[in-house]
Design an enzyme around this catalytic site. Structure first.
Site, PDB file in Angstrom:
ATOM      1  N   LYS A   1       0.818  -1.219   0.000  1.00 27.73           N
ATOM      2  CA  LYS A   1       0.000   0.000   0.000  1.00 27.73           C
ATOM      3  C   LYS A   1       0.851   1.268   0.000  1.00 27.73           C
ATOM      4  CE  LYS A   1      -0.731   0.411   5.008  1.00 27.73           C
ATOM      5  NZ  LYS A   1      -0.085   1.686   5.217  1.00 27.73           N
ATOM      6  N   ASP A   2       2.105   1.172   0.398  1.00 29.23           N
ATOM      7  CA  ASP A   2       2.985   2.344   0.470  1.00 29.23           C
ATOM      8  C   ASP A   2       3.786   2.568  -0.808  1.00 29.23           C
ATOM      9  OD1 ASP A   2       2.125   2.756   3.080  1.00 29.23           O
ATOM     10  OD2 ASP A   2       3.762   1.564   3.930  1.00 29.23           O
TER      11      ASP A   2
ATOM     12  N   ARG B   1      -7.172   9.020   3.720  1.00 28.91           N
ATOM     13  CA  ARG B   1      -8.280   8.069   3.582  1.00 28.91           C
ATOM     14  C   ARG B   1      -8.917   7.802   4.935  1.00 28.91           C
ATOM     15  NH1 ARG B   1      -8.493   2.827   4.884  1.00 28.91           N
ATOM     16  NH2 ARG B   1      -6.244   2.746   5.112  1.00 28.91           N
ATOM     17  N   ARG B   2      -8.112   7.486   5.928  1.00 29.12           N
ATOM     18  CA  ARG B   2      -8.655   7.189   7.255  1.00 29.12           C
ATOM     19  C   ARG B   2      -9.327   8.418   7.862  1.00 29.12           C
ATOM     20  NH1 ARG B   2      -3.300   3.812   8.369  1.00 29.12           N
ATOM     21  NH2 ARG B   2      -4.056   1.755   7.784  1.00 29.12           N
TER      22      ARG B   2
ATOM     23  N   ARG C   1       2.864  10.785  13.319  1.00 29.74           N
ATOM     24  CA  ARG C   1       3.959  10.183  12.554  1.00 29.74           C
ATOM     25  C   ARG C   1       4.635   9.110  13.400  1.00 29.74           C
ATOM     26  NH1 ARG C   1       2.829  11.486   7.729  1.00 29.74           N
ATOM     27  NH2 ARG C   1       2.682  13.682   7.251  1.00 29.74           N
ATOM     28  N   GLY C   2       5.483   8.348  12.734  1.00 28.40           N
ATOM     29  CA  GLY C   2       6.256   7.342  13.444  1.00 28.40           C
ATOM     30  C   GLY C   2       5.851   5.943  13.039  1.00 28.40           C
TER      31      GLY C   2
ATOM     32  N   VAL D   1       4.710   1.888  13.717  1.00 28.60           N
ATOM     33  CA  VAL D   1       3.515   1.345  14.361  1.00 28.60           C
ATOM     34  C   VAL D   1       3.655   1.320  15.891  1.00 28.60           C
ATOM     35  CG1 VAL D   1       2.049  -0.708  14.574  1.00 28.60           C
ATOM     36  CG2 VAL D   1       2.779   0.081  12.316  1.00 28.60           C
TER      37      VAL D   1
ATOM     38  N   ARG E   1       3.079   4.749  17.333  1.00 24.48           N
ATOM     39  CA  ARG E   1       1.679   5.193  17.278  1.00 24.48           C
ATOM     40  C   ARG E   1       0.841   4.513  18.359  1.00 24.48           C
ATOM     41  NH1 ARG E   1       0.468   6.480  11.006  1.00 24.48           N
ATOM     42  NH2 ARG E   1       2.585   7.003  10.432  1.00 24.48           N
TER      43      ARG E   1
ATOM     44  N   CYS F   1      -0.119   7.238  -3.053  1.00 23.88           N
ATOM     45  CA  CYS F   1      -0.446   6.644  -1.762  1.00 23.88           C
ATOM     46  C   CYS F   1      -1.132   7.643  -0.825  1.00 23.88           C
ATOM     47  CB  CYS F   1       0.787   6.018  -1.124  1.00 23.88           C
ATOM     48  SG  CYS F   1       2.159   7.146  -0.908  1.00 23.88           S
TER      49      CYS F   1
END
Length: 196
Positions: free
Chosen positions: A22-23, A74-75, A92-93, A95, A98, A188
């Site tokens: 996806k990226d 999108r989210r 940012r950052g 997973v 976050r 993206c």
């Protein structure tokens, strides 16, 4: 990080790069190609909520005016379409960073790809996890699949080795999704959710 990995490939510092599909942009850089797409795992998004922001009486189980961290347009669009009272903040950052932002109440919640959370096998104690339906929150094109990127002139044994982990069904699904994205002249950052 995508561009840094592609530069390392082009400079022969690495032989392959593993990306969340996806990226990756829909146009491959010159002299690079996708050597394999792995079997797709969970494609949905999960909403991680701090216990203080959890409200069973509200849609998405988020308290009124909850502060949600996401850097995805999108989210953000999907959340605001569902709940106009939410406050969206760029976050940012990686997973784990976050997830920690939710634990530390820097934000009330964050929305992340289930695939990344499952692959990392993160301990999600201390946060509520709401698994969102793909019908209401369609994922990004290619979400849930990994892409192995190589140089076009990579040795044949590497290309043949990658065929062992390539998943045809995932490749077909994600190719269609990415074709729609490309047809809409999107990258993206286009707020597009699609699932084939």
């Amino acid at each position: 990080f995508t561009k840094q990995l592609e530069l390392a490939l082009l400079e022969n510092r690495i032989d392959l790069a593993v990306h969340s599909l996806k990226d990756l942009p829909t146009e491959q850089p010159r002299n690079l190609e996708i050597g394999a797409i792995t079997r797709r795992v969970a494609t949905e998004d999960w909403l991680l909520i701090h216990p203080d922001a959890f409200d069973l009486s509200q849609p998405l189980f988020l308290k009124q005016g909850a502060h949600v961290g996401t850097s995805s347009l999108r989210r953000e669009a999907q959340l605001l379409s569902s709940r106009g009272d939410l406050r969206i903040t760029p976050i940012r950052g990686n997973v784990p960073t976050r997830v920690q932002a939710v634990r530390e109440k820097k934000v009330d919640a964050t929305l992340l790809a289930a695939a990344g959370l499952e692959r990392l096998q993160l301990n999600l104690d201390g946060v509520s996890v709401e698994k969102l339906s793909e019908r209401d929150f369609p994922p990004a094109p290619g979400q849930g699949a990994l892409a192995i990127e190589i140089r076009s002139d990579a040795p044949m044994d590497l290309k043949m080795g990658l065929k062992k982990i390539h998943d045809e069904n995932s490749e077909v699904e994600t190719r269609i999704e990415r074709k729609v994205l490309k047809g809409l002249f999107g990258g993206c950052t286009l707020p597009l959710g699609i699932r084939c």
